[in-house]
Design an enzyme around this catalytic site. Sequence first.
Site, PDB file in Angstrom:
ATOM      1  N   THR A   1     -15.540  89.713  88.057  1.00 30.18           N
ATOM      2  CA  THR A   1     -15.929  88.663  87.119  1.00 30.18           C
ATOM      3  C   THR A   1     -14.834  88.512  86.073  1.00 30.18           C
ATOM      4  O   THR A   1     -14.683  87.438  85.476  1.00 30.18           O
ATOM      5  CB  THR A   1     -17.282  88.975  86.439  1.00 30.18           C
TER       6      THR A   1
ATOM      7  N   HIS B   1     -24.256  95.016  95.039  1.00 30.78           N
ATOM      8  CA  HIS B   1     -23.014  94.813  94.283  1.00 30.78           C
ATOM      9  C   HIS B   1     -21.821  95.598  94.803  1.00 30.78           C
ATOM     10  O   HIS B   1     -20.770  95.598  94.170  1.00 30.78           O
ATOM     11  CB  HIS B   1     -23.207  95.193  92.811  1.00 30.78           C
TER      12      HIS B   1
ATOM     13  N   LYS C   1      -9.205  99.326  92.960  1.00 30.62           N
ATOM     14  CA  LYS C   1      -8.727  98.244  92.079  1.00 30.62           C
ATOM     15  C   LYS C   1      -7.203  98.275  91.931  1.00 30.62           C
ATOM     16  O   LYS C   1      -6.600  97.347  91.426  1.00 30.62           O
ATOM     17  CB  LYS C   1      -9.416  98.339  90.718  1.00 30.62           C
TER      18      LYS C   1
ATOM     19  N   LYS D   1     -13.018  85.185  84.055  1.00 28.49           N
ATOM     20  CA  LYS D   1     -12.801  85.075  82.604  1.00 28.49           C
ATOM     21  C   LYS D   1     -11.351  84.698  82.306  1.00 28.49           C
ATOM     22  O   LYS D   1     -11.079  83.855  81.447  1.00 28.49           O
ATOM     23  CB  LYS D   1     -13.157  86.409  81.922  1.00 28.49           C
TER      24      LYS D   1
ATOM     25  N   LYS E   1     -10.091  96.577  83.511  1.00 28.78           N
ATOM     26  CA  LYS E   1     -11.286  96.755  84.346  1.00 28.78           C
ATOM     27  C   LYS E   1     -11.515  98.253  84.505  1.00 28.78           C
ATOM     28  O   LYS E   1     -10.656  99.042  84.096  1.00 28.78           O
ATOM     29  CB  LYS E   1     -11.102  96.094  85.714  1.00 28.78           C
ATOM     30  N   ARG E   2     -12.652  98.657  85.110  1.00 28.16           N
ATOM     31  CA  ARG E   2     -12.869 100.089  85.381  1.00 28.16           C
ATOM     32  C   ARG E   2     -11.670 100.637  86.152  1.00 28.16           C
ATOM     33  O   ARG E   2     -11.054  99.917  86.939  1.00 28.16           O
ATOM     34  CB  ARG E   2     -14.099 100.267  86.279  1.00 28.16           C
TER      35      ARG E   2
HETATM   36  C1  26V Z   1     -20.021 102.614  91.684  1.00 25.84           C
HETATM   37  C2  26V Z   1     -19.490 103.839  92.020  1.00 25.84           C
HETATM   38  C3  26V Z   1     -20.241 105.040  91.651  1.00 25.84           C
HETATM   39  C4  26V Z   1     -19.806 106.265  92.371  1.00 25.84           C
HETATM   40  C5  26V Z   1     -18.342 106.371  92.628  1.00 25.84           C
HETATM   41  C6  26V Z   1     -17.666 105.151  93.073  1.00 25.84           C
HETATM   42  C7  26V Z   1     -18.270 103.878  92.657  1.00 25.84           C
HETATM   43  C8  26V Z   1     -17.612 102.715  92.919  1.00 25.84           C
HETATM   44  C9  26V Z   1     -18.138 101.510  92.570  1.00 25.84           C
HETATM   45  C10 26V Z   1     -19.352 101.462  91.964  1.00 25.84           C
HETATM   46  C11 26V Z   1     -19.829 100.124  91.633  1.00 25.84           C
HETATM   47  C12 26V Z   1     -21.297  99.939  91.695  1.00 25.84           C
HETATM   48  C13 26V Z   1     -21.737  98.569  91.594  1.00 25.84           C
HETATM   49  C14 26V Z   1     -20.893  97.658  90.748  1.00 25.84           C
HETATM   50  O1  26V Z   1     -20.724  97.864  89.573  1.00 25.84           O
HETATM   51  N1  26V Z   1     -20.386  96.619  91.356  1.00 25.84           N
HETATM   52  C15 26V Z   1     -19.633  95.569  90.688  1.00 25.84           C
HETATM   53  O2  26V Z   1     -20.536  94.507  90.450  1.00 25.84           O
HETATM   54  C16 26V Z   1     -19.909  93.380  89.850  1.00 25.84           C
HETATM   55  C17 26V Z   1     -20.995  92.379  89.565  1.00 25.84           C
HETATM   56  O3  26V Z   1     -21.541  91.911  90.742  1.00 25.84           O
HETATM   57  C18 26V Z   1     -18.849  92.826  90.780  1.00 25.84           C
HETATM   58  O4  26V Z   1     -18.222  91.744  90.161  1.00 25.84           O
HETATM   59  C19 26V Z   1     -17.827  93.900  91.113  1.00 25.84           C
HETATM   60  O5  26V Z   1     -16.921  93.419  92.054  1.00 25.84           O
HETATM   61  C20 26V Z   1     -18.528  95.136  91.637  1.00 25.84           C
HETATM   62  O6  26V Z   1     -17.611  96.211  91.788  1.00 25.84           O
END
Ligand code: 26V
Length: 813
Positions: A651, A355, A549, A655, A543-544
């Site tokens: 996603t 992801h 982003k 929406k 969003k986060r």
């Molecule tokens: C995790 C972390 C944790 C440590 C610090 C930075 C950081 C940055 C990003 C993440 C994301 C981890 C995985 C995630 O949530 N990915 C999201 O998954 C969604 C479903 O597939 C996708 O639509 C998003 O684009 C993606 O960011």
Amino acid sequence: MFNNKELFKTVFKEQLVSRLGRSMEDATAGDIYKILGGLIREWVGQEWAKTNQNYRVQQEKQIYYFSIEFLIGRLLGNNLLNLGILKTVQDGLLDLGWDLEQIEEQEPDAGLGNGGLGRLAACFLDSLASLKYPGHGCGIRYKYGLFEQKIVDGDQVELPDNWLQKSCVWEEQRLDERVEVCFWGRVEVREKNGSPVFDTVNCEKVWAVPYDVPIIGYDSSIVNTLRLWSAQPSIDPSVIKSGEFNRHDRFLDYTRSVESISEFLYPDDSSYEGRLLRLKQQYFLCSAGIQNILRSFDKLELSYTKLPDKVAIHINDTHPVLVIPELMRILMDEKGYGWDEAWDITTRTVSYTNHTLLSEALETWPVHMVRELLPRVYMIIEEMNKRFCGMLLERYADRQYLVSQMAIIEHDQIKMAHLAVVGSHSVNGVAELHTKLLKGSVMKPFDDLFPERFNNKTNGITHRRWLMHSNSKLSHLINESIGTEWIKHPQQLLQLKSFKDDAAFQEQIMNIKRNNKLRLAAYIAQKQGITVDPDSIFDVQVKRLHGYKRQLMNILHVMHLYNEIKDAPTADHVPRTFIFAAKAAPGYLLAKSIIKLINVVADVVNKDPEVNSKLKVLFLENYSVSLAERIIPAANVSEQISTAGKEASGTGNMKFMMNGALTIGTLDGANVEMYEMLGDDNMFLFGLRSEEVLEFYKHGGYLARDVYEQEPWIKRVIDQLVVPGPFCTYDREFELIFQSILEHNDEYFVLYDLDSYAKAQAAINEAYLNPQDWASKSIVNIACSGRFSSDGTIHQYAEDIWDIRQVQPSNFV
Ligand code: 26V
């Protein structure tokens, strides 16, 4: 009973009295919610039991979706919708003096997730049950979900999210199905029939107790299960006998440490203890889940070599990747299989979704931590690594650098993504661009080695929650215009395209949007006491909060608009309301500083009488699924502005599209696929392409300072971050942000893209001035959104990865 309003009312009143000892006159909204939830649970009980019994009798292949997050949100409204009794209940309650929407508000959001990854898992469960696939979720029942966000003086403050405080009406504890999970201990090797046998002794045992949540399909008679595990102390009688817990405080320490396993989603990982706790959570989920799967499989009385024919295990990102060594461990140590056979069974059973490509988000665990906490699991990972590297050495004798590049263990770190690719039969990305980049960069050598493993599955969203439930008026209008086929076949929404130039339809679409905006405006007025203009453009980024982003780019542009209005207060401006909502990870200081900036800008803009009729800025606190359901139907503009190549899919973008918002976005993630359908007429693209970003990363050539020096309006807003003025109350207030741009050279190309972003925003103003044309674009967006229903995505997973079939409840015994 299900569809008879009078009967519903009678039963409802009886239950209120018998269960709560309350009459209708004395009941509170909370009472009504509790009784309604209880009734639904009771009604679905039979179908739930029937679904499970039939899966067992018919020996259907089952898919278990393992995820550290399930962001399911509220269930009441969706359950009513999927059961087909929404209207009956709504009308029945109205007769009894209650508004269903108000009752839905009583339900706490199950916030067992952080963002897209967790919400995707929830949308997938909805699609699985609605499409009659035998598919279940496996997760953790966190006592506290993601923190509750409050904004105090513009800053994010995190409070615990005690979502279980009022008890959860949906869950069913199944104490009899608990399993034991072991940590620590020491591995002893003995010989049996000439082969080594491994026993882990002196380990700490923890009960994993399942809590089941029914997942009700839409008009499908299928009720699947989301099984969430909770950690509870398990006291081995031998331990008690040896006097281990004679001291009360030691017993309490043990209990505390066990309960902490399922206490928080994402415990603070800034300390060693915090990291260890996260690892414990991951293994807890994997071990409990695998034991549970094998226990069900045992009932079929088949050889374990048949496991891949009856079970598919999917891991949502790498958090549950320990299912691989755990399944190996049980097959070898408890079921007596040799390595090769266990390996064949395991890899044919497990599949993995990646992801993110962000290197900081790719998980690694220190060898010593895994070795101590999970000694036997570590041995298996080490053996996997040894065998895999051996194979690589033979294959790449001439390119040995590849061996260390691809190894599972390197520099005393275990690379979980490598473990996942090596130990599974399928690896997928979540949008075409993401998969291409995955295959071409981070996973390139793996794709060269196992090309058949890599595939794309573009994400999707459930149109039942994100259109039918959250925007029922639009849903009804669609029914009136193209019939109801689209509900089961969302691609049929395409038929709406023929209405794009229909003036009456355009007006209806705009009316619905305006009503949704009024509803959001009322919420904003109630929460913040701020009045927003429902005729202004509602421009939304929710969003986060993360650098990539680029919420920063959005707010810098807002600062620029403010400057423009102040410079020429009488000039014409298309009124806009910028709406933000986002949580920042508690330790991510830059992200928190961006939240502060947004709030400061909001305060200045909203209070300035010269500006606030043309521009408003809102930061809505505590972004959650239910808040998203309120905001998204009211949006005119959807901000999907990540640095190209960074957002795996997104996603939220889907929406908004489904709710008729127009996207301003980069060619990133699933935006690319949206653009393929929408074209330039129906989407506002801007900014660098992913190849260009990559080129800059590789060869340099970008200096944020050049943009700053050369573009006066950009210099002006950047300076406003640190020079006392409208947005900066003391010297260098937003130094952290300033430095991220000018000292650290703007990792996410905010300044580079800012000018082209501003131009795209100006194009949006132009377009909004022509309401018919805007409505037409909005209709095309809705029409094309069916492609992004998670139903389509799930069909692809089912066929290409899991090899599972839709069941026919009519054949059920
Ligand atoms: C995790 C972390 C944790 C440590 C610090 C930075 C950081 C940055 C990003 C993440 C994301 C981890 C995985 C995630 O949530 N990915 C999201 O998954 C969604 C479903 O597939 C996708 O639509 C998003 O684009 C993606 O960011």
